[in-house]
Enzyme design. Sequence first.
Site, PDB file in Angstrom:
ATOM      1  CB  CYS A  94      -0.889  -0.013   1.244  1.00  0.00           C
ATOM      2  SG  CYS A  94      -1.998   1.388   1.365  1.00  0.00           S
ATOM      3  CG  LEU A  95       0.863   3.777  -3.376  1.00  0.00           C
ATOM      4  CD1 LEU A  95       0.259   4.733  -4.412  1.00  0.00           C
ATOM      5  CD2 LEU A  95       2.302   3.461  -3.707  1.00  0.00           C
ATOM      6  CD  GLU A 137      -6.363   1.607  -3.863  1.00  0.00           C
ATOM      7  OE1 GLU A 137      -6.490   2.583  -3.089  1.00  0.00           O
ATOM      8  OE2 GLU A 137      -5.281   0.999  -3.996  1.00  0.00           O
ATOM      9  CG  HIS A 140      -7.240   3.048   1.147  1.00  0.00           C
ATOM     10  ND1 HIS A 140      -6.467   3.330   2.252  1.00  0.00           N
ATOM     11  CD2 HIS A 140      -6.468   2.288   0.338  1.00  0.00           C
ATOM     12  CE1 HIS A 140      -5.286   2.765   2.114  1.00  0.00           C
ATOM     13  NE2 HIS A 140      -5.256   2.123   0.961  1.00  0.00           N
TER      14      HIS A 140
END
Length: 170
Positions: A94-95, A137, A140
């Site tokens: 994950c970024l 995503e 998130h």
Amino acid sequence: MALLPILEFPDPRLRTQAVAVDPARITDSAFQQLIDDMFETMYAAPGIGLAASQVDVHQRFMVIDVSEENDRPLVFINPVITAHDGEQVYQEGCLSVPGIFADVTRANTITVHAIGRDGKLFEMQADGVLAVCIQHEMDHLLGKLFVDYLSPLKREMVRKKLAKARRNAA
């Protein structure tokens, strides 16, 4: 275009639940620019997906491109998973949790409804890495991170490792 700062775990803003995007805004130039900036940020990181929540914009949309050539950009606005089937274990990164990877169990096949960049509703079936990325995503957008699937001990180890990396970089 501009690179956007990516929030990193354990930043509490990553726990904020995103709100739906007003469909009337989608074709606005400012919203379209934000999408472009998110793609630029994701590609530069480098990553295959980026949720708006990760760049401190708490609206329900995300950008994804799982192609090796970065030539298949996908935009999902107000996405909803309507069906899922099977199970797969995938080593996710994950970024917002840089340098950390862990096995996470996700649905193997999903059906997602969303609004595209053009403002039109679409439905897509996805499997494999694309299905994993969409689910990751979407987490998130709900204020959830892939480390939440880890044991409390492993999650604390991740937090300490990232804190040490930040101290060493300073």
